[in-house]
Design an enzyme around this catalytic site. Structure first.
Site: not given
Ligand code: COA
Length: 316
Positions: A111, A243, A273
């Protein structure tokens, strides 16, 4: 300063809502919304590969930067869902963009991969050997999803975001960056595709609760590290772009910094996500909505598999 002069993003048109999941899985809109904040996620059809998403996002970034693909000196693609193990998605992207004889490579940092990419680009731009670097954070990770595993299938989505970085004489740009990692915790979150796994056993494996606990700690730490490096206080931030993995992780990070909700950009409900893509996608959305203004102080922070984490502080 080294700064971002172009931003672009792309998300496949097809998406799955929480209600769609209810039709084939033992789950509910209520559970998904309460535990994660996600309402829908974009899903790429087979022909829309990771490089294709990257390509569409990159065209928009080049357009905003006002340069052409031939002007690029380096192409970096941060992804956990490459088209193939080799060639890199960055190489495939370079051919789509019509770029020849320029270095291209992928970054595997989950990520925070986009932040890792910016850190690399920033260092290289400072050498003076590069003028324009394309950094893309992109995922088509739903292609690895085990659709029978409700604990991961509902969480992830596909998208890509691209940025063009250069160094110029303005006082706007990257104030500080921070990246870190801890391979001792690798077992807690994995995409099991590679030489350690038999062919055909693909899947995302996650110990959600442990990942959650670590994410809360390290997102906060990373945010503070970038601020300390730039000698800034949390109240001097105009925007926190975290994030987008879980709304509760975002909330914990916001609380750790003592920021009001209106300074935190959240789009997890729309995307789920999207791993390396979440921060550059948010940047383009914020520009489109007129939220991100010249001179704004923006703190991006991310955490992911590895574990890896990092932060990026900019004067926009
Ligand atoms: N629908 C309904 N129930 C579900 C479910 C789903 N989609 N997925 C899991 N459950 C169940 C579990 O089986 C468990 O049931 P049990 O108590 O009977 O065993 C229960 O819900 C609670 O599971 P738990 O894992 O404790 O939930 P949680 O509150 O930790 O939320 C996550 C789960 C995955 C949303 C959360 O842990 C998380 O977001 N973790 C971090 C994710 C992340 O950041 N990942 C990537 C980093 S980039």
């Amino acid at each position: 300063m080294v700064r971002i002069i172009g931003v672009g993003s792309y998300a496949p048109e097809t998406y799955i809502t929480n209600e769609d999941f209810e039709k084939f899985m033992d789950t509910s809109d209520e559970w998904i919304t309460e535990r994660s904040g996600i309402k829908k996620r974009h899903i790429s059809p087979p022909e829309i590969t990771t490089s294709e998403i990257a390509y569409r996002a990159s065209l928009r970034a080049l357009d905003m930067a006002g340069i052409s693909a031939e002007d690029l000196d380096l192409i970096l693609v941060a992804t956990s869902s490459p088209d193939s193990l080799t060639p890199s998605t960055a190489c495939i992207l370079s051919a789509k963009l019509g770029v020849k004889h320029k270095p291209c490579f992928d970054i595997s940092a989950a990520c925070p991969g986009f932040i890792y990419g910016v850190e690399i680009a920033r260092g290289l731009l400072k050498t003076g050997d590069y003028k324009y670097i394309l950094v893309v954070g992109v995922e088509s990770g739903t292609k690895f999803i085990d659709w029978n595993d409700r604990s991961t299938a509902v969480l992830f989505g596909d998208a890509g975001g691209a940025c063009i970085l250069t160094q110029d004489e303005t006082d706007r740009g990257i104030l500080s960056t921070f990246i870190s990692g801890d391979g001792y915790l690798a077992e807690l979150l994995k995409i099991e595709v590679g030489t350690a796994y038999p062919v055909g056993s693909w899947g995302v494996r996650m110990k959600g609760r442990e990942v959650f606990r670590n994410a809360v700690v390290q997102m906060g730490e990373a945010a503070i590290k970038a601020l300390e490096k730039a000698n800034l206080k949390p109240e001097e931030i105009d925007w926190l772009i975290p994030h987008q993995a879980n709304l509760r992780i975002i909330e914990a990070t916001r609380e750790r910094l003592g920021l009001p909700r209106e300074k935190v950009y959240v789009n997890i409900d729309e995307y789920g996500n999207t791993s390396a893509a979440s921060i550059p996608v948010a940047l383009e959305e914020m520009l489109d909505k007129g939220l991100l203004k010249d001179g704004n102080v923006v703190l991006c922070v991310s955490f992911g598999a590895g574990f890896t984490w990092g932060s990026l502080l900019m004067k926009w």
